[in-house]
Scaffold this active site. Structure first.
Site, PDB file in Angstrom:
ATOM      1  N   ASP A 223       1.098  -1.171   0.124  1.00 54.75           N
ATOM      2  CA  ASP A 223       0.020   0.022   0.076  1.00 54.75           C
ATOM      3  C   ASP A 223       0.837   1.078  -0.008  1.00 54.75           C
ATOM      4  O   ASP A 223       1.594   1.520   1.002  1.00 54.75           O
ATOM      5  CB  ASP A 223      -0.911  -0.059   1.151  1.00 54.75           C
TER       6      ASP A 223
ATOM      7  N   TYR B  75       0.676   0.212  15.413  1.00 57.09           N
ATOM      8  CA  TYR B  75       0.050   0.154  14.435  1.00 57.09           C
ATOM      9  C   TYR B  75       0.091   0.779  13.188  1.00 57.09           C
ATOM     10  O   TYR B  75       0.502   2.105  13.268  1.00 57.09           O
ATOM     11  CB  TYR B  75      -1.717   0.267  14.453  1.00 57.09           C
TER      12      TYR B  75
ATOM     13  N   LYS C 226      -2.950  -2.590   8.020  1.00 60.35           N
ATOM     14  CA  LYS C 226      -3.072  -4.183   8.103  1.00 60.35           C
ATOM     15  C   LYS C 226      -2.231  -4.667   7.122  1.00 60.35           C
ATOM     16  O   LYS C 226      -1.776  -3.898   6.151  1.00 60.35           O
ATOM     17  CB  LYS C 226      -4.641  -4.645   7.909  1.00 60.35           C
TER      18      LYS C 226
HETATM   19  C1  F6R Z   1      -6.412   1.272   6.714  1.00 62.85           C
HETATM   20  C2  F6R Z   1      -7.585   0.785   7.354  1.00 62.85           C
HETATM   21  C3  F6R Z   1      -8.319   1.961   7.581  1.00 62.85           C
HETATM   22  C4  F6R Z   1      -7.750   3.121   8.506  1.00 62.85           C
HETATM   23  C5  F6R Z   1      -8.989   4.337   8.722  1.00 62.85           C
HETATM   24  C6  F6R Z   1      -8.042   5.289   9.533  1.00 62.85           C
HETATM   25  O1  F6R Z   1      -5.648  -0.043   6.295  1.00 62.85           O
HETATM   26  O2  F6R Z   1      -8.125  -0.007   7.675  1.00 62.85           O
HETATM   27  O3  F6R Z   1      -9.581   1.758   8.207  1.00 62.85           O
HETATM   28  O4  F6R Z   1      -7.249   2.599   9.697  1.00 62.85           O
HETATM   29  O5  F6R Z   1      -9.341   4.851   7.534  1.00 62.85           O
HETATM   30  O6  F6R Z   1      -7.031   5.908   9.056  1.00 62.85           O
HETATM   31  P1  F6R Z   1      -6.141   7.098   9.482  1.00 62.85           P
HETATM   32  O7  F6R Z   1      -5.654   6.543  10.979  1.00 62.85           O
HETATM   33  O8  F6R Z   1      -4.983   7.117   8.532  1.00 62.85           O
HETATM   34  O9  F6R Z   1      -7.095   8.342   9.313  1.00 62.85           O
HETATM   35 MG    MG Z   2      -4.093   2.387   3.113  1.00 60.55          MG
HETATM   36 MG    MG Z   3      -4.904  -2.095   2.029  1.00 58.20          MG
END
Ligand code: F6R
Ligand code: MG
Ligand code: MG
Length: 365
Positions: free
Chosen positions: A11, A228, A231
């Site tokens: 990613d 974290y 994923k």
């Molecule tokens: C990314 C994922 C998303 C993000 C969420 C918050 O793999 O699973 O659910 O964790 O959109 O993203 P941030 O913390 O970057 O605003």
């Molecule tokens: Mg992403």
């Molecule tokens: Mg992804």
């Protein structure tokens, strides 16, 4: 001369948010791999995306873990990150965890599943790619495909499969591996792989001759980064037919959208929905988690044109079930088991909250 199949992914920026991939990034990766094909480093390639993950599918003759292949992939991810930064894509370069690349992707962030084999008379290969989940998501379908005769009748009636398969399982917390021969060690295998956050099937081999049948990516970003960082949306390659499970036996487990970890903020369970590539853009609560599958008929180290295997109405019911399961789970909001348990949340806000509460706790009685 053996053929090597490398599926390498990262990613490097989402469009919009974490929901999908920008066409410019796919175009860039395609042009770069085209150059490598012309140079002769790789024999063939296909570029695709599953949600916000860029997938480089390559065939070559350099073997697994090749420095050349890993380096060219890393360089494409770097170039793609530059482009992603220009476009201000979301989380540009998110999976590239280190600047100190030394020729192998291990521990660097991107995921990779590779296998080397002597091509059979005909070599059907299925490549699965997932978004908003983790490598252990493959445990359930891999068990069904290679160890469950109620899924794979070939285990009973194909003399070449009747001897069973051997599973290589990794403990991703302790960096150890263990092998299980099925059917006789099936119950021991299930003790571990039923806990997919920690025990992950890395390879499956046919026992009669040791031929590799399946290979997965096992990267755990949080374990590398110590916090974290998204994923570890995994990939999986499986060889099919003629002494391996039939294409239909490999495709059968996905008629049930089993529950996996990784939905919203990597912190929720959700059903894994099998979709065609054009529908792999998880938006509802950043999900539900998706899996796509491209089929290739590899010939003389060439991938040829892919078939989009889940572009099939026979998965409509599975998708409906997944949507119903998603509705059911979402009603739980921040409660377990929709939300992951505390142990699996350890790299999120939990330590911060616990620190804050330290002073507030009072002894009972
Ligand atoms: C990314 C994922 C998303 C993000 C969420 C918050 O793999 O699973 O659910 O964790 O959109 O993203 P941030 O913390 O970057 O605003
Ligand atoms: Mg992403
Ligand atoms: Mg992804």
């Amino acid at each position: 001369m053996k053929t090597t199949l490398s599926v390498i992914k990262a990613d490097i920026g989402g469009y919009v948010g974490h929901s999908s991939s920008h066409p410019e990034i796919l175009k860039l990766a395609d042009a770069e791999l085209n150059k490598e094909k012309k140079k002769g480093t790789i024999e063939d390639y296909h570029v695709t995306a599953c949600g916000d993950d860029l997938q480089l599918i390559m065939t070559h003759k350099l073997g697994v873990g090749s420095k050349k292949i890993h380096t060219l992939s890393w360089n494409i991810f770097l170039k793609g990150t530059k482009k992603a930064e220009e476009l201000k894509l979301y989380g540009a370069g998110q999976d590239l965890l280190s600047d100190a690349f030394s020729g192998n992707l291990k521990g660097m962030g991107p995921g990779y599943a590779e296998m080397e084999f002597e091509e059979r008379k005909s070599e059907p290969v299925l490549i699965f790619m997932a978004d908003k989940t983790e490598p252990g998501a493959w445990n359930y379908p891999l068990f069904k495909i290679f160890a469950d005769p109620f899924n794979t009748i070939g285990l009973v009636i194909d003399p070449n499969m009747h001897g069973g398969f051997r599973f290589e399982v990794h403990d991703v917390m302790k960096s150890k591996k263990v092998f299980f021969n099925c059917p006789e060690e099936m119950y021991d295998l299930l003790v571990l792989i039923g806990a997919p956050g920690r025990y992950v099937i890395k390879h499956v081999f046919r026992r009669s001759d040791g031929e590799v049948a399946a290979s997965t990516s096992t990267t755990r970003l949080s374990l590398i980064a110590g916090k974290y960082v998204g994923k570890d949306d995994p990939v999986l390659a499986i060889r099919a037919q003629h002494g391996m499970p039939a294409v239909g036996e490999v495709m059968e487990p996905w008629s049930y959208p089993h529950m996996v970890a990784g939905w919203m903020r990597g912190s929720h369970h959700g059903p894994l929905m099998a979709v065609p590539v054009r529908h792999a853009n998880p938006t509802r609560f950043d999900g539900p988690p998706r899996v796509t599958c491209l089929g290739f008929q590899i010939a003389n180290c060439k991938l040829g044109k892919p078939r989009d295997m889940f572009d099939d109405p026979s998965y409509d019911k599975a998708r409906r079930t997944a949507n119903n399961a998603a509705d059911y789970l979402r009603r739980m909001g921040p409660f377990e088991p929709h939300r992951l348990d505390l142990e699996q949340m350890e790299y999120t806000t939990l330590p911060t909250v616990q620190k804050k509460l330290k002073e507030k706790w009072e002894d009972l009685s």
